[in-house]
Motif scaffolding. Structure first.
Motif, PDB file in Angstrom:
ATOM      1  N   MET A 196      23.492 -24.541 -37.992  1.00  0.00           N
ATOM      2  CA  MET A 196      24.470 -24.186 -36.989  1.00  0.00           C
ATOM      3  C   MET A 196      24.759 -22.697 -37.111  1.00  0.00           C
ATOM      4  O   MET A 196      25.024 -22.190 -38.180  1.00  0.00           O
ATOM      5  CB  MET A 196      25.737 -25.017 -37.208  1.00  0.00           C
ATOM      6  N   GLY A 197      24.717 -22.001 -35.993  1.00  0.00           N
ATOM      7  CA  GLY A 197      24.933 -20.558 -35.982  1.00  0.00           C
ATOM      8  C   GLY A 197      26.397 -20.199 -35.854  1.00  0.00           C
ATOM      9  O   GLY A 197      27.282 -21.038 -35.923  1.00  0.00           O
ATOM     10  N   THR A 198      26.625 -18.942 -35.644  1.00  0.00           N
ATOM     11  CA  THR A 198      27.989 -18.473 -35.456  1.00  0.00           C
ATOM     12  C   THR A 198      28.160 -17.984 -34.029  1.00  0.00           C
ATOM     13  O   THR A 198      27.195 -17.650 -33.352  1.00  0.00           O
ATOM     14  CB  THR A 198      28.332 -17.330 -36.430  1.00  0.00           C
ATOM     15  N   SER A 199      29.382 -17.963 -33.587  1.00  0.00           N
ATOM     16  CA  SER A 199      29.733 -17.480 -32.255  1.00  0.00           C
ATOM     17  C   SER A 199      30.900 -16.525 -32.375  1.00  0.00           C
ATOM     18  O   SER A 199      31.577 -16.472 -33.399  1.00  0.00           O
ATOM     19  CB  SER A 199      30.134 -18.641 -31.349  1.00  0.00           C
ATOM     20  N   VAL A 200      31.150 -15.802 -31.310  1.00  0.00           N
ATOM     21  CA  VAL A 200      32.252 -14.857 -31.283  1.00  0.00           C
ATOM     22  C   VAL A 200      33.371 -15.425 -30.423  1.00  0.00           C
ATOM     23  O   VAL A 200      33.124 -15.935 -29.332  1.00  0.00           O
ATOM     24  CB  VAL A 200      31.792 -13.498 -30.699  1.00  0.00           C
ATOM     25  N   LEU A 201      34.588 -15.335 -30.923  1.00  0.00           N
ATOM     26  CA  LEU A 201      35.779 -15.740 -30.184  1.00  0.00           C
ATOM     27  C   LEU A 201      36.667 -14.514 -30.074  1.00  0.00           C
ATOM     28  O   LEU A 201      37.029 -13.913 -31.083  1.00  0.00           O
ATOM     29  CB  LEU A 201      36.515 -16.862 -30.916  1.00  0.00           C
ATOM     30  N   SER A 202      36.991 -14.143 -28.881  1.00  0.00           N
ATOM     31  CA  SER A 202      37.860 -13.000 -28.653  1.00  0.00           C
ATOM     32  C   SER A 202      39.177 -13.507 -28.100  1.00  0.00           C
ATOM     33  O   SER A 202      39.196 -14.375 -27.222  1.00  0.00           O
ATOM     34  CB  SER A 202      37.194 -12.047 -27.654  1.00  0.00           C
ATOM     35  N   LEU A 203      40.288 -12.984 -28.620  1.00  0.00           N
ATOM     36  CA  LEU A 203      41.577 -13.422 -28.110  1.00  0.00           C
ATOM     37  C   LEU A 203      42.580 -12.297 -28.163  1.00  0.00           C
ATOM     38  O   LEU A 203      42.442 -11.354 -28.926  1.00  0.00           O
ATOM     39  CB  LEU A 203      42.094 -14.646 -28.875  1.00  0.00           C
ATOM     40  N   ARG A 204      43.589 -12.434 -27.340  1.00  0.00           N
ATOM     41  CA  ARG A 204      44.681 -11.461 -27.325  1.00  0.00           C
ATOM     42  C   ARG A 204      45.872 -12.089 -28.022  1.00  0.00           C
ATOM     43  O   ARG A 204      46.205 -13.244 -27.772  1.00  0.00           O
ATOM     44  CB  ARG A 204      45.088 -11.132 -25.893  1.00  0.00           C
ATOM     45  N   ILE A 205      46.495 -11.308 -28.900  1.00  0.00           N
ATOM     46  CA  ILE A 205      47.696 -11.796 -29.567  1.00  0.00           C
ATOM     47  C   ILE A 205      48.753 -10.704 -29.567  1.00  0.00           C
ATOM     48  O   ILE A 205      48.447  -9.515 -29.466  1.00  0.00           O
ATOM     49  CB  ILE A 205      47.417 -12.288 -31.008  1.00  0.00           C
ATOM     50  N   ASP A 206      49.952 -11.125 -29.674  1.00  0.00           N
ATOM     51  CA  ASP A 206      51.099 -10.232 -29.716  1.00  0.00           C
ATOM     52  C   ASP A 206      50.981  -9.282 -30.912  1.00  0.00           C
ATOM     53  O   ASP A 206      50.502  -9.673 -31.983  1.00  0.00           O
ATOM     54  CB  ASP A 206      52.359 -11.107 -29.823  1.00  0.00           C
ATOM     55  N   GLY A 207      51.408  -8.061 -30.744  1.00  0.00           N
ATOM     56  CA  GLY A 207      51.342  -7.070 -31.822  1.00  0.00           C
ATOM     57  C   GLY A 207      52.099  -7.494 -33.064  1.00  0.00           C
ATOM     58  O   GLY A 207      51.646  -7.257 -34.189  1.00  0.00           O
ATOM     59  N   ASP A 208      53.271  -8.112 -32.883  1.00  0.00           N
ATOM     60  CA  ASP A 208      54.050  -8.574 -34.040  1.00  0.00           C
ATOM     61  C   ASP A 208      53.304  -9.662 -34.800  1.00  0.00           C
ATOM     62  O   ASP A 208      53.296  -9.671 -36.032  1.00  0.00           O
ATOM     63  CB  ASP A 208      55.413  -9.108 -33.597  1.00  0.00           C
ATOM     64  N   LEU A 209      52.659 -10.567 -34.067  1.00  0.00           N
ATOM     65  CA  LEU A 209      51.889 -11.616 -34.721  1.00  0.00           C
ATOM     66  C   LEU A 209      50.728 -11.024 -35.492  1.00  0.00           C
ATOM     67  O   LEU A 209      50.460 -11.419 -36.632  1.00  0.00           O
ATOM     68  CB  LEU A 209      51.374 -12.633 -33.693  1.00  0.00           C
ATOM     69  N   LEU A 210      50.051 -10.048 -34.907  1.00  0.00           N
ATOM     70  CA  LEU A 210      48.934  -9.410 -35.606  1.00  0.00           C
ATOM     71  C   LEU A 210      49.405  -8.759 -36.899  1.00  0.00           C
ATOM     72  O   LEU A 210      48.743  -8.871 -37.930  1.00  0.00           O
ATOM     73  CB  LEU A 210      48.247  -8.382 -34.706  1.00  0.00           C
ATOM     74  N   GLU A 211      50.542  -8.118 -36.873  1.00  0.00           N
ATOM     75  CA  GLU A 211      51.068  -7.495 -38.092  1.00  0.00           C
ATOM     76  C   GLU A 211      51.385  -8.540 -39.151  1.00  0.00           C
ATOM     77  O   GLU A 211      51.113  -8.337 -40.336  1.00  0.00           O
ATOM     78  CB  GLU A 211      52.316  -6.653 -37.774  1.00  0.00           C
ATOM     79  N   ARG A 212      51.959  -9.666 -38.739  1.00  0.00           N
ATOM     80  CA  ARG A 212      52.229 -10.743 -39.710  1.00  0.00           C
ATOM     81  C   ARG A 212      50.930 -11.277 -40.289  1.00  0.00           C
ATOM     82  O   ARG A 212      50.832 -11.547 -41.493  1.00  0.00           O
ATOM     83  CB  ARG A 212      53.033 -11.865 -39.050  1.00  0.00           C
ATOM     84  N   LEU A 213      49.911 -11.442 -39.439  1.00  0.00           N
ATOM     85  CA  LEU A 213      48.609 -11.908 -39.925  1.00  0.00           C
ATOM     86  C   LEU A 213      48.002 -10.909 -40.897  1.00  0.00           C
ATOM     87  O   LEU A 213      47.444 -11.290 -41.929  1.00  0.00           O
ATOM     88  CB  LEU A 213      47.657 -12.162 -38.758  1.00  0.00           C
TER      89      LEU A 213
END
Length: 60
Positions: free
Chosen positions: A1-18
């Protein structure tokens, strides 16, 4: 099984927490998110298996 790309938009605050949570574990945000999704998927599959076993044996 190969890999795929998933692109998503998230809130800036959530990205900082991540970023913060990933850094605490010495991980990239991508690795942290993938592992979190894998763990959640495992939890759901495990719970479904438990419920199926309980139905099979008549446990309530």
């Amino acid at each position: 099984m190969g890999t795929s790309v998933l692109s998503l938009r998230i809130d800036g605050d959530l990205l900082e927490r991540l970023r913060h949570r990933a850094a605490k574990r010495g991980m990239s945000v991508q690795d942290y998110v993938v592992r979190t999704l894998m763990r959640d998927d495992f939890d759901e599959r495990f719970q479904a298996a438990v419920e199926e076993t309980e139905r099979f044996y008549g446990v309530t």
